[in-house]
Design an enzyme around this catalytic site. Structure first.
Site, mmCIF file in Angstrom:
data_model
loop_
_atom_site.group_PDB
_atom_site.id
_atom_site.type_symbol
_atom_site.label_atom_id
_atom_site.label_comp_id
_atom_site.label_asym_id
_atom_site.label_seq_id
_atom_site.Cartn_x
_atom_site.Cartn_y
_atom_site.Cartn_z
ATOM 1 N N ASN A 62 0.705 -1.284 -0.103
ATOM 2 C CA ASN A 62 -0.196 0.168 0.050
ATOM 3 C C ASN A 62 0.758 1.329 -0.067
ATOM 4 O OD1 ASN A 62 -2.470 -1.570 -0.140
ATOM 5 N ND2 ASN A 62 -3.122 -1.215 1.873
ATOM 6 N N GLU A 126 -2.737 -0.726 -8.053
ATOM 7 C CA GLU A 126 -4.022 -0.724 -7.692
ATOM 8 C C GLU A 126 -4.520 0.597 -7.551
ATOM 9 O OE1 GLU A 126 -5.627 -3.309 -4.026
ATOM 10 O OE2 GLU A 126 -5.386 -1.374 -3.339
ATOM 11 N N TRP A 218 -10.938 -7.922 11.558
ATOM 12 C CA TRP A 218 -10.087 -7.498 10.567
ATOM 13 C C TRP A 218 -8.580 -7.523 10.955
ATOM 14 C CZ3 TRP A 218 -6.953 -3.189 10.474
ATOM 15 C CH2 TRP A 218 -6.355 -3.014 9.114
ATOM 16 N N ARG A 249 -15.203 -2.900 5.561
ATOM 17 C CA ARG A 249 -14.682 -4.201 4.848
ATOM 18 C C ARG A 249 -15.925 -4.988 4.532
ATOM 19 N NH1 ARG A 249 -10.750 -2.125 4.444
ATOM 20 N NH2 ARG A 249 -8.699 -2.607 5.016
ATOM 21 N N ASP A 352 -8.094 -11.768 -4.775
ATOM 22 C CA ASP A 352 -7.886 -10.711 -3.638
ATOM 23 C C ASP A 352 -8.166 -11.319 -2.201
ATOM 24 O OD1 ASP A 352 -7.121 -8.105 -3.089
ATOM 25 O OD2 ASP A 352 -9.396 -7.621 -2.978
ATOM 26 N N HIS A 389 -1.416 1.942 9.639
ATOM 27 C CA HIS A 389 -2.404 1.951 8.603
ATOM 28 C C HIS A 389 -3.116 3.524 8.729
ATOM 29 C CE1 HIS A 389 -5.794 0.645 5.982
ATOM 30 N NE2 HIS A 389 -5.320 -0.621 5.843
ATOM 31 N N SER A 435 2.471 -2.094 5.437
ATOM 32 C CA SER A 435 3.614 -3.100 5.269
ATOM 33 C C SER A 435 5.065 -2.595 4.824
ATOM 34 C CB SER A 435 3.196 -4.443 4.509
ATOM 35 O OG SER A 435 2.928 -3.982 3.182
HETATM 36 O O1 SFD Z 1 -4.976 -3.209 2.514
HETATM 37 C C1 SFD Z 1 4.804 -9.827 20.019
HETATM 38 N N1 SFD Z 1 -1.785 -3.873 6.213
HETATM 39 C C2 SFD Z 1 -1.454 -3.691 4.721
HETATM 40 N N2 SFD Z 1 -0.419 -3.095 4.428
HETATM 41 C C3 SFD Z 1 0.114 -3.226 3.057
HETATM 42 O O2 SFD Z 1 0.938 -2.836 2.627
HETATM 43 N N3 SFD Z 1 -0.994 -3.823 1.949
HETATM 44 C C4 SFD Z 1 -2.120 -4.359 2.375
HETATM 45 O O3 SFD Z 1 -2.947 -4.993 1.740
HETATM 46 C C5 SFD Z 1 -2.588 -4.253 3.809
HETATM 47 N N4 SFD Z 1 -3.846 -4.623 4.321
HETATM 48 C C6 SFD Z 1 -3.816 -5.188 5.886
HETATM 49 C C7 SFD Z 1 -3.008 -4.515 6.583
HETATM 50 C C8 SFD Z 1 -3.046 -4.940 8.077
HETATM 51 C C9 SFD Z 1 -4.177 -5.750 8.272
HETATM 52 C C10 SFD Z 1 -4.193 -6.099 9.867
HETATM 53 C C11 SFD Z 1 -4.948 -6.233 7.385
HETATM 54 C C12 SFD Z 1 -4.804 -6.002 5.848
HETATM 55 C C13 SFD Z 1 -5.865 -7.292 7.720
HETATM 56 C C14 SFD Z 1 -0.960 -3.157 6.922
HETATM 57 C C15 SFD Z 1 0.269 -3.869 7.458
HETATM 58 O O4 SFD Z 1 -0.010 -5.451 7.662
HETATM 59 C C16 SFD Z 1 0.870 -3.223 8.697
HETATM 60 O O5 SFD Z 1 1.164 -1.913 8.432
HETATM 61 C C17 SFD Z 1 2.240 -3.881 9.139
HETATM 62 O O6 SFD Z 1 2.207 -5.235 9.303
HETATM 63 C C18 SFD Z 1 2.691 -3.243 10.388
HETATM 64 O O7 SFD Z 1 3.756 -3.812 11.046
HETATM 65 P P1 SFD Z 1 4.218 -3.962 12.524
HETATM 66 O O8 SFD Z 1 5.549 -4.536 12.596
HETATM 67 O O9 SFD Z 1 3.902 -2.877 13.269
HETATM 68 O O10 SFD Z 1 3.036 -4.833 12.923
HETATM 69 P P2 SFD Z 1 3.059 -6.508 12.663
HETATM 70 O O11 SFD Z 1 3.477 -6.786 11.292
HETATM 71 O O12 SFD Z 1 1.745 -7.090 12.969
HETATM 72 O O13 SFD Z 1 3.813 -7.538 13.615
HETATM 73 C C19 SFD Z 1 3.721 -7.400 15.163
HETATM 74 C C20 SFD Z 1 4.648 -8.547 15.492
HETATM 75 O O14 SFD Z 1 4.806 -8.382 16.963
HETATM 76 C C21 SFD Z 1 4.499 -9.770 17.612
HETATM 77 N N5 SFD Z 1 3.939 -9.661 19.038
HETATM 78 N N6 SFD Z 1 6.130 -10.552 20.199
HETATM 79 C C22 SFD Z 1 6.635 -10.623 21.317
HETATM 80 N N7 SFD Z 1 5.672 -10.516 22.489
HETATM 81 C C23 SFD Z 1 4.702 -9.813 22.427
HETATM 82 N N8 SFD Z 1 4.058 -9.347 23.659
HETATM 83 C C24 SFD Z 1 4.098 -9.552 21.244
HETATM 84 N N9 SFD Z 1 2.698 -9.063 20.764
HETATM 85 C C25 SFD Z 1 3.090 -8.907 19.363
HETATM 86 C C26 SFD Z 1 3.730 -10.276 16.532
HETATM 87 O O15 SFD Z 1 3.897 -11.862 16.646
HETATM 88 C C27 SFD Z 1 4.220 -10.046 15.188
HETATM 89 O O16 SFD Z 1 5.275 -10.606 14.811
HETATM 90 S S1 SFD Z 1 -5.157 -3.799 3.755
HETATM 91 O O17 SFD Z 1 -6.381 -4.842 3.547
HETATM 92 O O18 SFD Z 1 -5.758 -2.872 4.865
HETATM 93 P P1 AMP Z 2 -8.097 -0.970 2.168
HETATM 94 O O1 AMP Z 2 -8.451 -2.477 1.414
HETATM 95 O O2 AMP Z 2 -9.431 -0.391 2.600
HETATM 96 O O3 AMP Z 2 -7.189 -1.154 3.354
HETATM 97 O O4 AMP Z 2 -7.420 -0.043 1.076
HETATM 98 C C1 AMP Z 2 -6.162 -0.363 0.592
HETATM 99 C C2 AMP Z 2 -5.407 1.133 0.196
HETATM 100 O O5 AMP Z 2 -6.478 1.735 -0.449
HETATM 101 C C3 AMP Z 2 -5.308 1.761 1.415
HETATM 102 O O6 AMP Z 2 -4.111 2.599 1.177
HETATM 103 C C4 AMP Z 2 -6.426 2.956 1.279
HETATM 104 O O7 AMP Z 2 -6.241 3.940 2.054
HETATM 105 C C5 AMP Z 2 -7.004 2.854 0.130
HETATM 106 N N1 AMP Z 2 -8.340 3.139 -0.144
HETATM 107 C C6 AMP Z 2 -9.225 2.310 -0.053
HETATM 108 N N2 AMP Z 2 -10.472 2.808 -0.563
HETATM 109 C C7 AMP Z 2 -10.311 3.722 -1.092
HETATM 110 C C8 AMP Z 2 -10.981 4.727 -1.738
HETATM 111 N N3 AMP Z 2 -12.416 4.759 -1.891
HETATM 112 N N4 AMP Z 2 -10.400 5.805 -2.168
HETATM 113 C C9 AMP Z 2 -9.251 6.179 -1.988
HETATM 114 N N5 AMP Z 2 -8.235 5.441 -1.429
HETATM 115 C C10 AMP Z 2 -8.835 4.079 -1.152
#
Ligand code: SFD
Ligand code: AMP
Length: 627
Positions: A62, A126, A218, A249, A352, A389, A435
């Site tokens: 993203n 995307e 989520w 979602r 997807d 996020h 990510s």
């Molecule tokens: O779009 C301990 N994110 C998305 N990013 C993208 O680039 N593309 C996407 O398609 C994304 N989508 C998405 C995303 C997130 C989620 C939840 C969903 C969908 C469902 C965002 C990224 O995933 C996010 O920004 C990063 O993963 C953040 O990284 P970080 O390192 O801050 O968190 P992590 O990856 O969740 O890792 C956490 C770690 O900590 C561990 N942990 N370890 C030891 N002791 C403890 N007490 C702990 N508690 C946690 C975990 O095990 C893990 O290793 S989209 O659909 O929105």
């Molecule tokens: P999402 O699956 O909603 O997490 O969206 C993935 C990425 O697309 C994130 O960067 C969102 O901010 C962006 N996004 C989702 N929906 C829209 C929208 N309607 N307009 C602009 N950006 C969007």
């Protein structure tokens, strides 16, 4: 006290967490550590290959700026984040991540991640900032690089060790304690610098999925606010604790919508209200200037849909069938090409979900839903804490050393606690890193922490008497179970303890009803927050009576305690900020308007472990000159 072995691990750098930012930190830190003869140790509560938010995979990257192809500039990204967060962002941090994120994405590709390419060999976008990937094994690939880097530098990885508390020497972080979730081992990590990268938090609020669906959410159920708890307990200043994230979602299995809105150009409608983004456009005037920016901020997109839901105009639907037909229409003249395109779009729609939210594909199948034939329900989820996020909660960290930012007191990404760094969901006010940006920020923090160790690192001074007290406190739930569980016919009901599931439900009820969860239509007020805090104080008293029958429940107990800390920081910050700035995330019903004059600022907070008191603060917004 339970008879558990104490294992002491000495290291130079300790990385707590094993997710995207931790993997970034490990990859970069190990490179520099190897040159300097330093040791890097990483501790994850789960197994690195499939831990954290990306465990199931992702279907898009993203954050990609596209600097080498002149697609966008770093300044464009700053403007995007500024508007999306309604004016509240640390532009120095956003800048720092944005200028490094592309190189991170290029590394991902080098490590084997399949990024979609068009016929000219360019990445398939995307949306403006998002790249399509075959991401089922995204986490495995990124974890492998981190593991290799740590192994090459002679470091150590601990999996299935749950980090609880920081070890402090005054204001300096000198390590962490935790426990094995499989063996009778209590771990003491002594370090010269520590990075908190343990993700955000889920299940602080009552989820929509209860009963047989409990556990589906989520945000991944594994992240329980450990980063926030850790930095708060270290006495570090925190920021944007009020800025939760609510994604919209696909309903009940939480499938992503980004590809539908951006790639498929789909509309979302409410059953009887029509296209709420069009019908309710005038509402955006109330949230100027941010309401009039393109893209419309995520919280405002949510809000317009919520207004329909509130009036009973739902369900809300993603018009999947319409979107697919619109794209395929270009091939109408050629029936063979039309059929082929329909097939391709259909498989992209399923892929997807299969890339990242398999349960949504299962739900579609279970409900006989064919996206090319019929629309599919969407809904606003329960609130989550995910600063990487479109939320913003996290620690207040020092800015990049080469920028004239006013937020600078040390090394890049160091919190206000010395030697303690944060990244990803662990650091705040730098949203939209996702990510790729989390990995890039982890790299920044990893390099910076090694620099700190080289220039200032001293042998950690750990008070082992304090460690013994922490061990007794952390293992107490096992003792309570052992001592009292045979006193009643149903061991879950006992006047001497509370089991983690009951404790969790109580926290979720408080948050849902008083802090603006699903049940209260995401609305709260001063009176509601104050009552919520009263109930939370009683819950906190009872936390000392938590019982655990095994390792797994011990983890559940500490996850709960971490969630409570996140919850309290959240409610206090909502209470302090006397305005509504992010409708669609939460609504202060008693302060229903945005107040730029008094509240265009960060809300920071700091906890004093000795007194149990919170300090609330306003911090000025700095905008990048010329942007
Ligand atoms: O779009 C301990 N994110 C998305 N990013 C993208 O680039 N593309 C996407 O398609 C994304 N989508 C998405 C995303 C997130 C989620 C939840 C969903 C969908 C469902 C965002 C990224 O995933 C996010 O920004 C990063 O993963 C953040 O990284 P970080 O390192 O801050 O968190 P992590 O990856 O969740 O890792 C956490 C770690 O900590 C561990 N942990 N370890 C030891 N002791 C403890 N007490 C702990 N508690 C946690 C975990 O095990 C893990 O290793 S989209 O659909 O929105
Ligand atoms: P999402 O699956 O909603 O997490 O969206 C993935 C990425 O697309 C994130 O960067 C969102 O901010 C962006 N996004 C989702 N929906 C829209 C929208 N309607 N307009 C602009 N950006 C969007």
């Amino acid at each position: 006290m339970a008879n558990w072995e104490t294992v002491v691990v000495n290291t130079d750098l300790l990385i707590c967490g094993g997710g995207f930012s931790a993997c970034g930190a490990a990859t970069e830190a190990a490179y520099w550590a190897k040159k300097k003869g330093l040791k890097v140790t990483l501790v994850d509560k789960a197994a690195l290959d499939r831990s954290g938010a990306v465990a199931m995979g992702l279907s898009a990257i993203n954050q990609y700026v596209g600097i080498r192809d002149g697609e966008n500039t770093v300044e464009d990204y700053i403007r995007y984040v500024r508007s999306d967060l309604m004016g509240i962002s640390r532009e120095d941090l956003v800048y720092n991540i944005a200028r490094h994120v592309d190189s991170t994405v290029h590394l991902f590709e080098k490590w084997g991640l399949k990024i979609w390419k068009d016929e000219k060999g360019k990445y398939v976008h995307e949306g403006r900032w998002q790249l399509m990937i075959n991401g089922e094994s995204y986490k495995v690939i990124i974890a492998e690089a981190a593991k290799n880097a740590i192994a090459a530098a002679g470091g150590e990885i601990f999996e299935r060790v749950f980090i609880v508390d920081p070890l402090m020497d005054g204001n300096k972080c000198v390590g962490a304690v935790g426990f094995s979730t499989r063996e009778n081992k209590f771990y003491v990590f002594k370090a010269k610098a520590v990075i908190a990268t343990m993700g955000g938090a889920v299940h602080v609020f009552r989820p929509r999925s209860v009963g047989e669906g409990f556990g589906r959410s989520w945000y991944p159920p594994f992240n329980s606010g450990s980063s926030a708890y850790f930095t708060i307990k270290a006495g570090a200043e925190m920021t944007c604790q009020e800025v939760r994230f609510i994604p919209v979602r696909f309903k009940d299995a939480y499938g992503p919508v980004g590809a539908w809105f951006l790639l498929f150009k789909s509309r979302a409608v409410s059953a009887t209200g029509g296209d709420y983004m069009v019908v309710r456009k005038a509402e955006l005037e109330n949230w100027k200037p941010y309401g009039l920016v393109k893209p419309i901020p995520a919280n405002l997109r949510n809000y317009l849909g919520m207004l329909d839901t509130e009036l009973g105009l739902g369900p809300l639907y993603m018009e999947t069938d319409e979107a697919i037909k619109n794209i395929a229409a270009q091939y109408k003249e050629d029936p063979k090409a039309f059929k082929k395109k329909m097939k391709e779009l259909e498989s992209e729609a399923w892929e997807d979900f299969l890339d990242m939210t398999i349960s949504q594909a299962i739900l579609w199948a279970a409900q006989n839903l064919k996206p090319e034939e019929k629309h599919s329900e969407i809904a606003a989820c329960e609130p989550y804490f995910i600063g990487s996020h479109s939320g913003a909660s996290g620690a207040w960290v020092s800015g990049p050393e080469d920028l004239p930012t006013p937020y600078k007191w040390g090394y890049a990404n160091m919190t206000t606690a010395e030697g303690l760094f944060a990244a990803g969901d662990g650091s705040g006010a730098s949203s939209h890193k996702f990510s790729s940006g989390s990995h890039a920020e982890g790299r920044i923090a990893g390099k910076s922490a090694i620099k700190y160790i080289v220039e200032k690192g001293k042998a950690p001074n750990v008070n082992m008497d304090e460690v013994e007290k922490l061990k007794a406190k952390i293992l107490l739930p096992l003792d309570l179970w052992e001592k009292h569980s045979k006193e009643t016919t149903d061991p879950e009901i006992n006047t001497n303890y509370i089991v983690p599931r009951q404790f969790l439900h109580r926290l979720q009820k408080i948050m849902d009803e008083y802090a603006g969860g699903v049940i209260s239509g995401f609305k709260t007020s001063k009176a509601l927050c104050e009552r919520g805090l009263e109930l939370m104080a009683m819950l906190k008293e009872d936390s000392a009576k938590s019982a655990a029958r095994d390792h797994h429940e011990l983890m559940r107990v500490w996850e709960n305690n971490q969630r409570v800390m996140q919850a309290e920081a959240h409610v206090r910050s909502i209470l302090f900020r006397e305005e509504t700035r992010w409708p669609g995330y939460y609504f202060r019903a008693d302060k229903p308007k945005m107040d730029d004059k008094n509240w265009k600022c960060f809300v920071n907070c700091q906890y004093d472990s000795k007194t149990g008191q919170w300090k609330m603060m306003k911090k000025d917004i700095w905008t990048m000159p010329g942007v």
